[in-house]
Design a protein around this motif. Sequence first.
Motif, short mmCIF file in Angstrom:
data_model
loop_
_atom_site.label_atom_id
_atom_site.label_comp_id
_atom_site.label_asym_id
_atom_site.label_seq_id
_atom_site.Cartn_x
_atom_site.Cartn_y
_atom_site.Cartn_z
N ILE A 61 0.84 -1.20 0.00
CA ILE A 61 0.00 0.00 0.00
C ILE A 61 0.87 1.25 0.00
N TYR A 62 1.89 1.27 0.83
CA TYR A 62 2.81 2.42 0.90
C TYR A 62 3.49 2.66 -0.45
N TYR A 63 3.94 1.59 -1.09
CA TYR A 63 4.60 1.69 -2.39
C TYR A 63 3.66 2.28 -3.44
N LEU A 64 2.43 1.78 -3.49
CA LEU A 64 1.46 2.28 -4.47
C LEU A 64 1.14 3.76 -4.24
N LEU A 65 1.07 4.18 -2.99
CA LEU A 65 0.78 5.58 -2.70
C LEU A 65 1.96 6.49 -3.03
N LYS A 77 14.30 17.72 -25.70
CA LYS A 77 14.30 16.38 -25.12
C LYS A 77 13.00 16.06 -24.40
N ILE A 78 12.80 14.78 -24.18
CA ILE A 78 11.72 14.26 -23.34
C ILE A 78 12.38 13.76 -22.06
N THR A 79 11.89 14.23 -20.94
CA THR A 79 12.44 13.84 -19.65
C THR A 79 11.33 13.18 -18.85
N PHE A 80 11.63 12.03 -18.25
CA PHE A 80 10.63 11.36 -17.42
C PHE A 80 11.32 10.70 -16.24
N GLN A 81 10.57 10.57 -15.17
CA GLN A 81 11.08 9.94 -13.96
C GLN A 81 9.92 9.24 -13.25
N MET A 82 10.08 7.96 -13.02
CA MET A 82 9.07 7.21 -12.29
C MET A 82 9.63 6.87 -10.93
N LYS A 83 9.16 7.62 -9.95
CA LYS A 83 9.63 7.39 -8.58
C LYS A 83 8.80 6.28 -7.98
N PRO A 84 9.34 5.40 -7.22
CA PRO A 84 10.68 5.28 -6.68
C PRO A 84 11.63 4.44 -7.53
N TRP A 85 11.23 4.06 -8.76
CA TRP A 85 12.11 3.24 -9.60
C TRP A 85 13.34 3.99 -10.07
N HIS A 86 13.17 5.22 -10.50
CA HIS A 86 14.29 6.00 -11.03
C HIS A 86 14.80 6.96 -9.96
N SER A 87 16.09 6.91 -9.71
CA SER A 87 16.66 7.90 -8.81
C SER A 87 17.02 9.17 -9.58
N LYS A 88 17.29 9.03 -10.87
CA LYS A 88 17.60 10.18 -11.72
C LYS A 88 16.58 10.27 -12.85
#
Length: 163
Positions: A61-65, A77-88
């Motif tokens: 539940i914590y991860y999904l939230l 450029k296209i910039t994307f970040q999916m937290k918590p998977w990407h640190s950068k």
Amino acid sequence: MSKKIYKEEQSFTGYEAIVLLGIIMAAFLYLFAKEVMHPNDDYYIGEFLYASISIATGLGIYYLLKLRLKTKLSEKKITFQMKPWHSKKQKIKLDNVEDCEIIRTSLLSQWQGGNISFGKESMYSLSGRNGMSITTKDGQQYFIGSKNLTELEHAIKEALKQA
């Protein structure tokens, strides 16, 4: 510094999954409390199992939230970040894009498994199979989800004209 054309931030909106995990966690917490109050045997396997499942569902539940997808499109450029998977932040230069198309998928077809792919495409989406599909000149494939498809489509057309 390049001019920002489009920006979007998404979070996980599948609250039915969070509610289901919450019910599972509550059930196993109840079983844990019942086992602690009235132990049936000398072994602590039940308590350990119930506590472990409760902790695992709580962490789920914590991860999904905490899931977030940030997407920015600029002139270069296209910039994307999916937290918590990407640190950068992940970057795709527009001059490296060979093909880019907007994918629209109905809600019904998303639940039928049509959005599952086993290819070499890297998928980053919290909105199902709605977003942009990008193929780079070196053969990498990305899918970046979006909730504002018409705005994204206009932005990507504008950006690719300038690139």
